[in-house]
Design a protein around this motif. Structure first.
Motif, PDB file in Angstrom:
ATOM      1  N   ASP A 167       0.948  -0.832   0.114  1.00 37.36           N
ATOM      2  CA  ASP A 167       0.115   0.004  -0.188  1.00 37.36           C
ATOM      3  C   ASP A 167       0.905   1.772  -0.261  1.00 37.36           C
ATOM      4  O   ASP A 167       0.436   2.215  -0.240  1.00 37.36           O
ATOM      5  CB  ASP A 167      -0.443  -0.237   1.370  1.00 37.36           C
ATOM      6  N   LEU A 168       1.819   2.000   0.655  1.00 36.98           N
ATOM      7  CA  LEU A 168       3.213   2.446   0.979  1.00 36.98           C
ATOM      8  C   LEU A 168       3.640   2.328  -0.770  1.00 36.98           C
ATOM      9  O   LEU A 168       3.662   4.024  -0.774  1.00 36.98           O
ATOM     10  CB  LEU A 168       3.880   2.221   1.790  1.00 36.98           C
ATOM     11  N   LYS A 169       4.365   1.369  -1.183  1.00 36.66           N
ATOM     12  CA  LYS A 169       3.990   1.535  -2.352  1.00 36.66           C
ATOM     13  C   LYS A 169       3.622   2.773  -3.490  1.00 36.66           C
ATOM     14  O   LYS A 169       4.327   2.932  -4.627  1.00 36.66           O
ATOM     15  CB  LYS A 169       5.278   0.149  -2.845  1.00 36.66           C
ATOM     16  N   GLY A 170       2.585   1.797  -3.451  1.00 40.97           N
ATOM     17  CA  GLY A 170       1.401   2.581  -3.777  1.00 40.97           C
ATOM     18  C   GLY A 170       0.519   3.632  -3.915  1.00 40.97           C
ATOM     19  O   GLY A 170       0.567   4.326  -5.586  1.00 40.97           O
ATOM     20  N   LEU A 171       1.645   3.906  -3.259  1.00 42.82           N
ATOM     21  CA  LEU A 171       1.159   5.915  -3.577  1.00 42.82           C
ATOM     22  C   LEU A 171       2.227   5.781  -4.463  1.00 42.82           C
ATOM     23  O   LEU A 171       2.314   7.849  -4.712  1.00 42.82           O
ATOM     24  CB  LEU A 171       1.592   5.970  -2.038  1.00 42.82           C
ATOM     25  N   GLU A 172       3.044   5.972  -4.753  1.00 41.33           N
ATOM     26  CA  GLU A 172       3.801   6.744  -5.737  1.00 41.33           C
ATOM     27  C   GLU A 172       3.332   5.846  -7.078  1.00 41.33           C
ATOM     28  O   GLU A 172       3.697   6.902  -8.244  1.00 41.33           O
ATOM     29  CB  GLU A 172       5.450   6.060  -6.197  1.00 41.33           C
ATOM     30  N   LYS A 180      -6.334   5.957  -1.290  1.00 41.90           N
ATOM     31  CA  LYS A 180      -4.963   5.447  -0.978  1.00 41.90           C
ATOM     32  C   LYS A 180      -4.225   6.200   0.069  1.00 41.90           C
ATOM     33  O   LYS A 180      -4.279   5.274   1.791  1.00 41.90           O
ATOM     34  CB  LYS A 180      -3.556   6.080  -2.204  1.00 41.90           C
ATOM     35  N   VAL A 181      -4.740   6.987   0.855  1.00 42.50           N
ATOM     36  CA  VAL A 181      -4.346   7.819   1.842  1.00 42.50           C
ATOM     37  C   VAL A 181      -5.427   7.262   3.111  1.00 42.50           C
ATOM     38  O   VAL A 181      -4.215   6.972   3.999  1.00 42.50           O
ATOM     39  CB  VAL A 181      -4.272  10.055   2.063  1.00 42.50           C
ATOM     40  N   ALA A 182      -6.918   7.768   2.611  1.00 40.86           N
ATOM     41  CA  ALA A 182      -7.619   7.054   3.530  1.00 40.86           C
ATOM     42  C   ALA A 182      -7.328   5.211   4.037  1.00 40.86           C
ATOM     43  O   ALA A 182      -7.384   4.897   4.878  1.00 40.86           O
ATOM     44  CB  ALA A 182      -9.017   7.193   2.848  1.00 40.86           C
ATOM     45  N   ARG A 183      -6.256   4.770   3.361  1.00 40.28           N
ATOM     46  CA  ARG A 183      -6.000   3.819   3.342  1.00 40.28           C
ATOM     47  C   ARG A 183      -5.054   3.157   4.053  1.00 40.28           C
ATOM     48  O   ARG A 183      -5.350   2.431   5.057  1.00 40.28           O
ATOM     49  CB  ARG A 183      -6.339   2.665   2.052  1.00 40.28           C
ATOM     50  N   ILE A 184      -3.634   3.757   3.528  1.00 42.44           N
ATOM     51  CA  ILE A 184      -2.811   3.650   4.372  1.00 42.44           C
ATOM     52  C   ILE A 184      -3.401   4.542   6.155  1.00 42.44           C
ATOM     53  O   ILE A 184      -2.844   3.725   7.637  1.00 42.44           O
ATOM     54  CB  ILE A 184      -1.783   4.446   3.840  1.00 42.44           C
ATOM     55  N   ALA A 185      -3.656   5.331   5.731  1.00 43.24           N
ATOM     56  CA  ALA A 185      -4.409   5.864   7.593  1.00 43.24           C
ATOM     57  C   ALA A 185      -5.237   5.353   8.041  1.00 43.24           C
ATOM     58  O   ALA A 185      -5.731   4.901   9.365  1.00 43.24           O
ATOM     59  CB  ALA A 185      -4.943   7.094   7.110  1.00 43.24           C
TER      60      ALA A 185
END
Length: 305
Positions: A167-172, A180-185
């Motif tokens: 998921d962190l890699k997917g931010l790029e 994406k940010v909501a999923r990471i949070a």
């Protein structure tokens, strides 16, 4: 009896063949590791190296004369040592780094002004991801300029797995950033800090800095040290916490003698990332770090060189 020389010759040829085959395998293995590293950082088409060696006993790959080209500029590494490089284990050391980017040039200029003629950096990282327990153990991540300074961080997090890292890699990548940010949070709510250590080592940088400052102010180094230490001591109130007093004492000794200052967080119970952010914001807002220090069980240690 005449067969003995033929037997010996055959044995020698067999050994030479085996050694050659092993060397070919080792070189191929080394090149695969280097290409894998380049691919991870998107540098496969922008990197060159002079020599690569592989140790069959330790599995260590050593690259010499490495040149990297990025959007920020080019970099050179005298020696790159890859001990582990898998999806769950990384241990890599880079020695003798020099860069052409503006940040390195600025650092180089500042250190040269203090008498460091040959400015090169060493960096290293060692970490493991334990998928069964969802633990990320960062044993050490460090940067040093030999003779000037070394900084190192280590920590242990729980609630980290391969899905979270993906998921962190997917931010790029492309897509809806808000989603994406909501999923990471949401996933960060299940991440906990178990321990943290920050180290700053000064083998001589502060002394050179004080010498330069003393010359500019037309003072002796000892006189300048006394002024600085007096100012630090006066900033501590009588009712300051034990942590604040220990921190000030450690900083004072670092300035006066060099050495290593260690800040450790070993909470009695793991602290969630959500609470860690909350404690930090509260401390910054109120300028009262007592609750932050208590919940993280922060300790300061000073170590002589």
């Amino acid at each position: 009896m005449k067969r003995a020389p033929l037997f010996i010759l055959g044995t020698i040829l067999l050994v030479l063949f085996a050694v050659g085959a092993v060397q070919v395998y080792a070189n191929k293995k080394a090149e695969e590791k280097v290409e894998e590293l380049f691919e991870r950082f998107g540098l496969e088409e922008k990197s060159t190296y002079r020599e690569v060696n592989y140790s069959l006993l330790s599995g260590t790959v050593e690259v010499s004369g490495l040149n990297l080209v990025t959007d920020e500029g080019s970099s050179h590494i005298d020696r790159l040592v890859i001990k582990k490089l898998t999806d769950t284990d990384i241990e890599v050391y880079a020695f003798g780094m020099r860069g052409e980017d503006k940040d390195f040039r600025k650092l180089e200029e500042q250190l040269r002004a203090l008498g460091y003629d040959d400015v090169r950096m060493n960096t290293y990282v060692s970490l493991s991801l334990y998928e069964d327990t969802k633990e990320l153990l960062v044993r050490k991540v460090g940067v040093e300029v030999p003779g000037a300074f070394r900084t190192e961080v280590s920590f242990k997090l729980t609630g980290i797995d391969r899905e979270f890292i993906n998921d962190l890699k997917g931010l790029e990548g492309e897509g809806d950033d808000r989603e994406k940010v909501a999923r990471i949070a949401n996933r960060l709510k299940r991440v906990y800090l178990n321990e943290l250590s920050l180290k700053l080592t000064d083998p001589g940088f502060m002394n050179r800095l004080l010498e330069k400052e003393a010359r500019d102010k037309k003072k002796s180094v000892e006189e300048l040290k006394r002024d600085i230490l007096r100012g630090i001591e006066n900033s501590i109130a009588e009712d300051s916490s034990e942590f604040e007093k220990t921190l000030v004492e450690g900083v004072s000794r670092l300035i006066e003698h060099g050495g290593t200052l260690v800040l450790e967080a070993r909470p009695r119970e793991p602290v969630s990332f959500e609470n860690l952010v909350l404690y930090t914001l509260m401390a910054l807002q109120t300028r009262d770090f007592s609750h932050f220090v208590k919940e993280l069980n922060l300790k300061v240690k000073y170590q002589e060189v």
